[in-house]
Design an enzyme around this catalytic site. Structure first.
Site, PDB file in Angstrom:
ATOM      1  CG  HIS A 108      -0.186   0.029   2.516  1.00 20.96           C
ATOM      2  ND1 HIS A 108       0.248   1.190   3.119  1.00 20.96           N
ATOM      3  CD2 HIS A 108       0.223  -0.979   3.309  1.00 20.96           C
ATOM      4  CE1 HIS A 108       0.879   0.913   4.231  1.00 20.96           C
ATOM      5  NE2 HIS A 108       0.890  -0.406   4.374  1.00 20.96           N
ATOM      6  CG  HIS A 138      12.952  -4.780 -13.875  1.00 22.21           C
ATOM      7  ND1 HIS A 138      13.739  -5.440 -14.788  1.00 22.21           N
ATOM      8  CD2 HIS A 138      12.082  -5.709 -13.417  1.00 22.21           C
ATOM      9  CE1 HIS A 138      13.354  -6.705 -14.874  1.00 22.21           C
ATOM     10  NE2 HIS A 138      12.354  -6.892 -14.046  1.00 22.21           N
TER      11      HIS A 138
END
Length: 215
Positions: A142, A151
């Protein structure tokens, strides 16, 4: 029973036909897109990958730019940014691809050209930037922010409210503790555990992660 009109579906090419490009093409097919082939500047035109043709390089894109979507199929962060810039110049639309088994919260935001792979998790109010890769099994908790063209490798894990800079790369199984930040273009080695903020353009490895290369 009517036959679906394949021509009515978005037609997509994958830029890059290496290993990463294969995975991206597979996700696009699973999402029901019509993948007409690959674009690659190094692979000979007419070659076949996953049974799909290599159509040509950047010149092919320019000649067909009114007909297609483009998926970014290159794992290297800087190369992916260059391809994105080319697509922007050609006014091509970047496809955002999310594997059907990925779990993406309704309040999460995933940018244009990003790819979210199998079994990845992106939790509420997380933000994933343009052209980023959330690889297989990676977890974005979150309120995280993943920068453009970053990446997260397979099984990388971000605790809540982590910030990952543009073009940063987290290796296989790397973890970042909640609330910490990894700077732009930083590299975190496989299995490393980031306990504190990392500045831009460093390389950090180990448990806990320690900087071994400075810009």
């Amino acid at each position: 029973m009517p036959v679906p009109n394949e021509r009515a579906k978005p037609r997509l090419v994958v830029y890059g036909c290496g290993g990463h490009g294969k995975v991206v093409a597979d996700i696009a097919l699973l999402c029901g897109l019509v993948v007409v082939g690959f674009v690659d500047d190094a692979m000979p035109e007419g070659s076949r990958v996953l049974g799909l043709p290599v159509l040509g390089g950047a010149a092919w894109l320019e000649a067909h730019r009114s007909e297609i979507l483009v998926a970014l199929g290159v794992g290297d962060n800087h190369a992916r940014r260059r391809i994105s810039a080319l697509c922007e110049r050609l006014e091509l639309t970047l496809a955002t691809l999310i594997h059907p088994t990925a779990a993406v919260a309704e309040s999460a935001r995933v940018g244009a050209g990003a790819v979210v792979m199998a079994q990845a998790v992106i939790n509420p109010d997380a933000q994933v930037g343009t052209g980023a890769i959330i690889n297989s099994g990676a977890i974005v908790e979150h309120d995280c922010e993943v920068g453009e063209f970053a990446h997260l490798s397979p099984n990388a894990t971000l605790g809540g409210a982590v910030r990952i800079g543009a073009l940063a790369h987290l290796g296989l199984g790397a973890s970042v503790l909640p609330g910490k930040a990894v700077g732009d273009e930083a590299v975190v080695g496989a299995g490393a555990v980031v306990l504190g903020d990392l500045p831009p353009r460093v390389v950090a490895v180990g448990v806990p992660a320690r900087v071994i290369t400075q810009p």
